[in-house]
Design a protein around this motif. Sequence first.
Motif, PDB file in Angstrom:
ATOM      1  N   UNK A  22       0.831  -1.209   0.000  1.00  0.00           N
ATOM      2  CA  UNK A  22       0.000   0.000   0.000  1.00  0.00           C
ATOM      3  C   UNK A  22       0.863   1.254   0.000  1.00  0.00           C
ATOM      4  N   UNK A  23       0.243   2.420  -0.261  1.00  0.00           N
ATOM      5  CA  UNK A  23       0.975   3.687  -0.153  1.00  0.00           C
ATOM      6  C   UNK A  23       0.904   4.280   1.247  1.00  0.00           C
ATOM      7  N   UNK A  24       0.603   3.456   2.253  1.00  0.00           N
ATOM      8  CA  UNK A  24       0.421   3.937   3.617  1.00  0.00           C
ATOM      9  C   UNK A  24       1.686   3.707   4.438  1.00  0.00           C
ATOM     10  N   UNK A  25       2.094   4.734   5.175  1.00  0.00           N
ATOM     11  CA  UNK A  25       3.207   4.609   6.113  1.00  0.00           C
ATOM     12  C   UNK A  25       2.665   4.969   7.494  1.00  0.00           C
ATOM     13  N   UNK A  26       2.569   3.973   8.363  1.00  0.00           N
ATOM     14  CA  UNK A  26       2.075   4.163   9.727  1.00  0.00           C
ATOM     15  C   UNK A  26       3.196   3.750  10.669  1.00  0.00           C
ATOM     16  N   UNK A  27       3.603   4.643  11.551  1.00  0.00           N
ATOM     17  CA  UNK A  27       4.754   4.369  12.413  1.00  0.00           C
ATOM     18  C   UNK A  27       4.550   5.015  13.769  1.00  0.00           C
ATOM     19  N   UNK A  28       5.342   4.563  14.743  1.00  0.00           N
ATOM     20  CA  UNK A  28       5.358   5.131  16.094  1.00  0.00           C
ATOM     21  C   UNK A  28       6.773   5.640  16.375  1.00  0.00           C
TER      22      UNK A  28
END
Length: 403
Positions: free
Chosen positions: A366-372
């Motif tokens: 996906x084109x999603x970047x989810x990070x902490x």
Amino acid sequence: MRPPSPRTSHLPPLPATADLVVVGAGIVGLAHALEAHARGYSVLVVERDPRPDGASARRSGHVAVTTQDAATLSCALASRERWLKLGREAGFWVKDTGAVVVARSADELAVLDDLVAARDGDAQLLGAAQAAERARVEAGDVVGGAFLPLDLRLDPRDALRSLAASLDARPRADVAWSTTALTFEAGTGRTLVRTSRGEVVTRRVLVAVGADLDRFFPAEAERAGLRPDVRQVLRVATPGRPHDPAGPVVLGGTTLLRDAATAHSPALADVRERLRTHAPDLLDAGVHLAFTPHGDTLLVGEARRTDADRRADAGLDRDPERSEAADTLLLREAEALLGRPVEVRRRWTVPDLTVPRPRRGPFAGTPFVVADPAPGVTTVTVADGLGTTTALGLAAKVVDGLL
């Protein structure tokens, strides 16, 4: 504590606490704030600009459902239903106009044939006359096309303003314009958010600032491989030929090169090779021709700076000069497909991001970047200009593990 800015001293005070503080009032930030509030959490959205003016506000408002794939398609389908529901509730214009892809070569039509087969009823192949009529184009070389009935259109600025106002009017929800997030300081189960208008204590921070992610977390932006991009858009008039303001989005064949759903077609290599041989300038400028009716004008996009432009603008990615070469290509392709000259009424740019598609994890492909990147802080970035198409569906997945 830093004193409030005189520029914002007339604004109401921020709430002292919130379950979720969202940084950024573009569609990605608002989507997550709406989702969290719908689950009973108190939310505060802070936005440095006084009104919607980021990437999602500057785009055409095309919710491009049909050309997504895998997890991105799932988010796009969920977003579609959410857009229609929110439009009714918040009172902004959103319509299932569909989209028409116009093929002007046999290889483009072959790609569309594969797309229609893969979508099993959610796309319709068109003959040459049908495609030209639905798209209201007069190019003499149209060989066919496809109608994508699931796609939506909306006015992005109006939609963002309406969503923000609707959220701000709800209990335990606030949207603070002209408010800059400065720092995030983690404590025991809480994070202190320092802003230009004071401090807020929150359970969680969500940062959704698109191309500005590196201003907050440069190491995270570099680790994810985020690369800034700038897309160019034109507003044009077509003298003597008005357009239906509620008509479909019209897409040219070059859009097939970027759409995930068409990447599986064997004929796509033929499209790319033909362009590489006969129109390499279109590949160089990343031209993705699309027409979106807007009143009595058309929004025409998109293209980016050419390789020569990027070399000349080295070090100026934050505020590069507009590419005249890209504008010229957009106009050339627009006039060729429309079959008549156009008059440019306005020009603007859209900040964008590209990102390598992750191979593992919940957002693989996906084109999603989810990070902490820090305790108590989650960042959500949607690349490739797909925020309007996917954010409302993505938010449900992210909020599931957020609070």
